[in-house]
Motif scaffolding. Structure first.
Motif, PDB file in Angstrom:
ATOM      1  N   SER A 189       5.692   6.727   4.945  1.00 45.43           N
ATOM      2  CA  SER A 189       6.463   7.561   4.027  1.00 45.43           C
ATOM      3  C   SER A 189       7.945   7.214   4.053  1.00 45.43           C
ATOM      4  CB  SER A 189       6.275   9.040   4.371  1.00 45.43           C
ATOM      5  OG  SER A 189       6.778   9.334   5.666  1.00 45.43           O
ATOM      6  N   GLY A 190       8.407   6.589   5.148  1.00 47.51           N
ATOM      7  CA  GLY A 190       9.801   6.172   5.204  1.00 47.51           C
ATOM      8  C   GLY A 190      10.153   5.127   4.169  1.00 47.51           C
ATOM      9  N   ASN A 191       9.136   4.469   3.627  1.00 50.50           N
ATOM     10  CA  ASN A 191       9.334   3.469   2.580  1.00 50.50           C
ATOM     11  C   ASN A 191       8.796   3.946   1.242  1.00 50.50           C
ATOM     12  OD1 ASN A 191       9.143   1.883   5.297  1.00 50.50           O
ATOM     13  ND2 ASN A 191      10.204   0.503   3.866  1.00 50.50           N
ATOM     14  N   ALA A 192       8.680   5.252   1.079  1.00 50.51           N
ATOM     15  CA  ALA A 192       8.127   5.801  -0.165  1.00 50.51           C
ATOM     16  C   ALA A 192       8.924   5.359  -1.383  1.00 50.51           C
ATOM     17  CB  ALA A 192       8.087   7.328  -0.081  1.00 50.51           C
ATOM     18  N   ASP A 193      10.238   5.201  -1.204  1.00 50.87           N
ATOM     19  CA  ASP A 193      11.070   4.836  -2.350  1.00 50.87           C
ATOM     20  C   ASP A 193      10.893   3.387  -2.776  1.00 50.87           C
ATOM     21  OD1 ASP A 193      12.097   7.395  -2.532  1.00 50.87           O
ATOM     22  OD2 ASP A 193      13.813   6.974  -1.227  1.00 50.87           O
ATOM     23  N   ASP A 194      10.149   2.585  -1.977  1.00 46.80           N
ATOM     24  CA  ASP A 194       9.850   1.205  -2.393  1.00 46.80           C
ATOM     25  C   ASP A 194       8.834   1.152  -3.524  1.00 46.80           C
ATOM     26  OD1 ASP A 194      11.492   0.370  -0.361  1.00 46.80           O
ATOM     27  OD2 ASP A 194       9.891  -0.426   0.923  1.00 46.80           O
ATOM     28  N   SER A 205      -1.672   7.056   2.430  1.00 41.89           N
ATOM     29  CA  SER A 205      -1.975   8.035   3.468  1.00 41.89           C
ATOM     30  C   SER A 205      -0.666   8.370   4.176  1.00 41.89           C
ATOM     31  CB  SER A 205      -2.994   7.493   4.470  1.00 41.89           C
ATOM     32  OG  SER A 205      -3.253   8.462   5.468  1.00 41.89           O
ATOM     33  N   TRP A 206       0.101   9.243   3.566  1.00 44.01           N
ATOM     34  CA  TRP A 206       1.372   9.666   4.148  1.00 44.01           C
ATOM     35  C   TRP A 206       1.173  10.937   4.958  1.00 44.01           C
ATOM     36  CZ3 TRP A 206       4.539   8.754  -0.953  1.00 44.01           C
ATOM     37  CH2 TRP A 206       4.808   7.375  -1.081  1.00 44.01           C
ATOM     38  N   SER A 207       0.234  10.876   5.885  1.00 46.12           N
ATOM     39  CA  SER A 207      -0.017  12.036   6.731  1.00 46.12           C
ATOM     40  C   SER A 207       1.186  12.340   7.609  1.00 46.12           C
ATOM     41  CB  SER A 207      -1.261  11.801   7.584  1.00 46.12           C
ATOM     42  OG  SER A 207      -2.409  11.692   6.763  1.00 46.12           O
ATOM     43  N   ASP A 208       2.059  11.337   7.821  1.00 45.50           N
ATOM     44  CA  ASP A 208       3.290  11.590   8.565  1.00 45.50           C
ATOM     45  C   ASP A 208       4.246  12.471   7.760  1.00 45.50           C
ATOM     46  OD1 ASP A 208       3.355   9.403   6.814  1.00 45.50           O
ATOM     47  OD2 ASP A 208       5.015   8.440   7.853  1.00 45.50           O
ATOM     48  N   LEU A 209       4.077  12.489   6.445  1.00 43.99           N
ATOM     49  CA  LEU A 209       4.882  13.340   5.573  1.00 43.99           C
ATOM     50  C   LEU A 209       4.194  14.670   5.316  1.00 43.99           C
ATOM     51  CD1 LEU A 209       7.585  13.009   4.021  1.00 43.99           C
ATOM     52  CD2 LEU A 209       6.253  12.224   2.062  1.00 43.99           C
ATOM     53  N   GLY A 210       2.864  14.644   5.291  1.00 49.07           N
ATOM     54  CA  GLY A 210       2.094  15.856   5.080  1.00 49.07           C
ATOM     55  C   GLY A 210       1.931  16.194   3.614  1.00 49.07           C
ATOM     56  N   PRO A 211       1.041  17.153   3.317  1.00 48.87           N
ATOM     57  CA  PRO A 211       0.785  17.500   1.912  1.00 48.87           C
ATOM     58  C   PRO A 211       2.031  17.979   1.178  1.00 48.87           C
ATOM     59  CG  PRO A 211      -0.884  18.466   3.359  1.00 48.87           C
ATOM     60  CD  PRO A 211       0.176  17.904   4.245  1.00 48.87           C
ATOM     61  N   ALA A 212       2.795  18.872   1.788  1.00 45.87           N
ATOM     62  CA  ALA A 212       3.960  19.428   1.097  1.00 45.87           C
ATOM     63  C   ALA A 212       4.994  18.350   0.819  1.00 45.87           C
ATOM     64  CB  ALA A 212       4.571  20.556   1.922  1.00 45.87           C
ATOM     65  N   THR A 246       4.441  15.094   0.610  1.00 49.97           N
ATOM     66  CA  THR A 246       3.898  14.123  -0.345  1.00 49.97           C
ATOM     67  C   THR A 246       4.005  14.650  -1.767  1.00 49.97           C
ATOM     68  OG1 THR A 246       2.378  13.272   1.334  1.00 49.97           O
ATOM     69  CG2 THR A 246       1.839  12.794  -0.955  1.00 49.97           C
ATOM     70  N   ARG A 247       3.923  15.941  -1.917  1.00 46.43           N
ATOM     71  CA  ARG A 247       3.988  16.554  -3.252  1.00 46.43           C
ATOM     72  C   ARG A 247       5.273  16.169  -3.994  1.00 46.43           C
ATOM     73  NH1 ARG A 247       1.285  20.787  -5.711  1.00 46.43           N
ATOM     74  NH2 ARG A 247       2.470  21.918  -7.290  1.00 46.43           N
ATOM     75  N   ALA A 248       6.335  15.907  -3.233  1.00 47.69           N
ATOM     76  CA  ALA A 248       7.608  15.541  -3.860  1.00 47.69           C
ATOM     77  C   ALA A 248       7.540  14.178  -4.547  1.00 47.69           C
ATOM     78  CB  ALA A 248       8.721  15.542  -2.811  1.00 47.69           C
ATOM     79  N   TYR A 249       6.471  13.410  -4.275  1.00 48.75           N
ATOM     80  CA  TYR A 249       6.349  12.062  -4.830  1.00 48.75           C
ATOM     81  C   TYR A 249       5.229  11.958  -5.869  1.00 48.75           C
ATOM     82  CZ  TYR A 249       9.514  10.611  -1.129  1.00 48.75           C
ATOM     83  OH  TYR A 249      10.605  10.467  -0.308  1.00 48.75           O
TER      84      TYR A 249
END
Length: 435
Positions: free
Chosen positions: A132-137, A152-159, A161-164
């Motif tokens: 998730s640290g590279n989500a903006d890529d 699988s951005w489980s490190d970010l979690g559902p809430a 991940t929702r921002a993306y």
């Protein structure tokens, strides 16, 4: 206490037909453990997966492995040679650090036109392990490598991940195991499905988790026990768009369901993986998968024929009771993740677990050593699941299916013993079947 769960669906399974839409089932495959695999071994594994009605492999690839491209070529070539089997890329951002965006683009584009590539909505399916640290890529990546992106951005979690939602096309959760001395529930799955607001959810299913790899600071277990059966039951009720099994060949974390290749075992894992096959966990997969697909009456998949299933039993258990030796530093739960540290014997139960596919009401007889047998009632056709406590009993485990006073199927598993290798309890499962 005896535990019995019954899924009373018909014991039939559809023929193997590769799926191109929802209800596809994949197995997570660690490419990093496959450097030594031959084309023949790849083809064999693919045929074994097909026999279990798995549709494809999610190929976990790490940026630091120099052999990745060579192994991917073997994988895609083998899948194309065998036919009727799909692959997609899962970029691992945890094993060797983040992937450079341009390398992700070139890797996706290198395989997008291969006939074994799994496509959804006309685009190659792509996933990740964390990252998730590279989500903006990913807006940039998708601009030059158009794909159907389910990280699988489980490190970010559902809430988080929702921002993306503007970037992702769906999501895969890595939350496949319970925490502590309890069974896995579907709270996390429901949170992911809610966060995705109707976008596809890929639900994780795993049979076990135990790792003891000090070089990676990993030495803990989460409860497996009844997980394989109960998790598929949850899949049937939640009806996610996709399922991913964790895993086909992650030997180090002991949740493999594929064949064991010695060359693929991480250093130090052979002490708990060797002589602990898990292949039999695949034996009843066609029926779990058929039940998952069949509960949705709008599913257009209609098999052209039905395959009758013989009476069959699958069993698993640890060969050492939890008190038999040293825990070898293993904890129940992972304190590094903020979880309460427990004794592993509080989390993993000393029980024999049995799933029995029966064509009619039957008795399942479980006997440990020379101790008195336990008689379990499979009340009707379907898949019945039981567990029986060790209760201090040791010796080989004999399991028999009886019907009309006759023996229908039988098997004998290795001895439960308080003699531990090097004095350490092995927290991995031994899995077998009546075939």
């Amino acid at each position: 206490m005896l535990i019995n769960y019954l899924i009373p669906w018909l014991l039939v399974a559809p023929p193997v037909i590769a799926r191109t839409g929802p209800k596809a089932v994949f197995a997570h495959f660690i490419v990093g453990n496959a450097a030594a695999m031959t084309p023949e071994q790849w083809e064999s594994d693919i045929r074994e997966a097909q026999a279990a009605h798995i549709d494809g492999f999610a190929l976990n690839i790490a940026p630091q492995d120099s052999y990745t491209d060579d192994v991917l070529e073997k994988a895609y070539s083998a899948a194309e040679s065998v036919g009727n089997f799909s692959l997609f890329l899962s970029f691992d951002y945890g094993s060797g650090g983040p992937w450079p965006a341009d390398r992700v683009i070139s890797t996706i584009n290198a395989y997008r036109n291969r006939s074994a590539q799994y496509n959804y909505h006309g685009k190659p399916l792509v996933s990740t392990f964390i990252g998730s640290g590279n989500a903006d890529d990913w807006p940039y990546i998708k601009q030059f490598a158009d794909c159907f992106f389910m990280p699988s951005w489980s490190d970010l979690g559902p809430a988080g991940t929702r921002a993306y939602l503007d970037t992702i096309d769906g999501a895969f959760s890595w939350d496949a195991w319970p925490v502590g001395a309890q069974n896995k529930n579907v709270t996390s799955d429901r949170e992911w499905m809610h966060a995705l607001s109707g976008k596809p959810y890929m639900m994780p299913v795993s049979p076990w988790f135990y790792v003891n790899l000090p070089q990676w600071n990993k030495n803990w277990l989460w409860r497996g026990d009844d997980l394989w059966h109960l998790r598929w039951e949850q899949v049937m009720h939640l009806q996610p768009e996709f399922v991913q099994i964790i895993s086909w060949n992650d030997y180090g974390e002991a949740h493999y369901i594929g064949p064991i290749y010695d060359a693929g075992m991480p250093d130090g894992s052979s002490s708990y993986v060797a002589d602990h096959p898990h292949d039999a966990w695949r034996a009843l997969l066609p029926h779990y998968i058929a039940a998952y697909r069949g509960m949705n009456t709008t599913d257009p998949y209609q098999p052209s024929q039905q395959l009758p299933v013989a009476d069959k039993m699958v069993y698993w258990y640890r060969l050492n009771p939890s008190h038999a030796g040293s825990a070898n530093g293993t904890t129940g739960n992972n304190p590094a993740m903020g979880q309460e540290e427990m004794m592993p014997g509080q989390v993993a139960q000393d029980r024999v677990f049995v799933s029995a596919a029966v064509q009619a009401a039957s008795e399942i007889v479980v006997q440990i050593g020379s101790f008195p047998p336990t008689v379990l009632q499979a009340s009707g056709p379907g898949l019945n699941h039981f567990s029986v406590p060790f209760n201090g009993q040791t010796g080989p485990v004999r399991i028999v299916m009886m019907r009309n006073d006759g023996e229908v199927a039988a098997t004998v598993g290795p001895a439960i013993t308080e003699e531990c290798q090097d004095g350490n309890v092995n927290w991995n499962a031994y899995v077998g079947s009546s075939d």
